[in-house]
Design an enzyme around this catalytic site. Sequence first.
Site, short mmCIF file in Angstrom:
data_model
loop_
_atom_site.label_atom_id
_atom_site.label_comp_id
_atom_site.label_asym_id
_atom_site.label_seq_id
_atom_site.Cartn_x
_atom_site.Cartn_y
_atom_site.Cartn_z
N GLU A 51 -34.42 -95.07 -31.32
CA GLU A 51 -35.29 -94.52 -30.28
C GLU A 51 -34.65 -93.32 -29.61
OE1 GLU A 51 -38.49 -94.04 -27.65
OE2 GLU A 51 -38.36 -95.23 -29.48
N TYR A 70 -28.04 -89.61 -27.97
CA TYR A 70 -27.66 -88.56 -27.04
C TYR A 70 -26.15 -88.48 -26.94
CZ TYR A 70 -27.03 -85.97 -22.69
OH TYR A 70 -26.63 -85.05 -21.75
N GLY A 72 -19.80 -81.75 -30.95
CA GLY A 72 -18.85 -81.14 -31.87
C GLY A 72 -17.62 -82.01 -32.12
N GLY A 132 -17.81 -85.08 -33.23
CA GLY A 132 -18.13 -86.06 -34.26
C GLY A 132 -18.76 -87.34 -33.74
N ASN A 153 -36.30 -78.91 -31.66
CA ASN A 153 -34.87 -79.20 -31.59
C ASN A 153 -34.17 -78.88 -32.91
OD1 ASN A 153 -32.33 -80.12 -30.95
ND2 ASN A 153 -33.03 -82.06 -30.08
N TYR A 160 -29.29 -83.58 -38.64
CA TYR A 160 -29.81 -84.73 -39.37
C TYR A 160 -29.95 -84.44 -40.86
CZ TYR A 160 -30.99 -86.48 -34.69
OH TYR A 160 -30.94 -86.91 -33.38
#
Length: 166
Positions: free
Chosen positions: A84, A87, A94, A96, A125, A132
């Site tokens: 869901e 964040y 950066g 990881g 985004n 992704y």
Amino acid sequence: MSTSIRSATPDDLPLICAFIRELAEYEKLSHAVRFDEAVLHDHLFGPRPMAEVLIGEVAGEAQGFALFFHNFSTFEGRPGIYLEDLYVRPAARGAGLGKALLVRLAALAVERNCARLEWSVLDWNEPAIGFYRSLGAIPQEQWTVMRVDADALSQLAAGQSASAES
């Protein structure tokens, strides 16, 4: 920097709430945040949890989260995991942590014999979409997300149509 992932506990509720509000601000959706903390607590940590949360830490400090729950694929005949919210605070990007959270979710999906891990991302985004894709995620462009909420949900529950299209 070292990253670590842990399952959230009830003591993490204020942190989870802060992460949700920060994510909403980033997504320009702060106006849509209207959860009640006690209700959220019950849904995450009550007798019948509806979702789970992973907390991501960088150098021992909480910097991100992933909130997820199980869904089910009738075609596969197996559950899946739906992410869901994911964040990571800007200062920790950066390091990881986002990848570490997704790796842990993928591992949970495999451990739980899930058919897939899926989520939605806002069209604008581009940094997230690129990230992704770099992990092997494939956009499901042939699908449109549908939602019924607020008054329309109440009307549907009462057997009424929200519009003339019925």
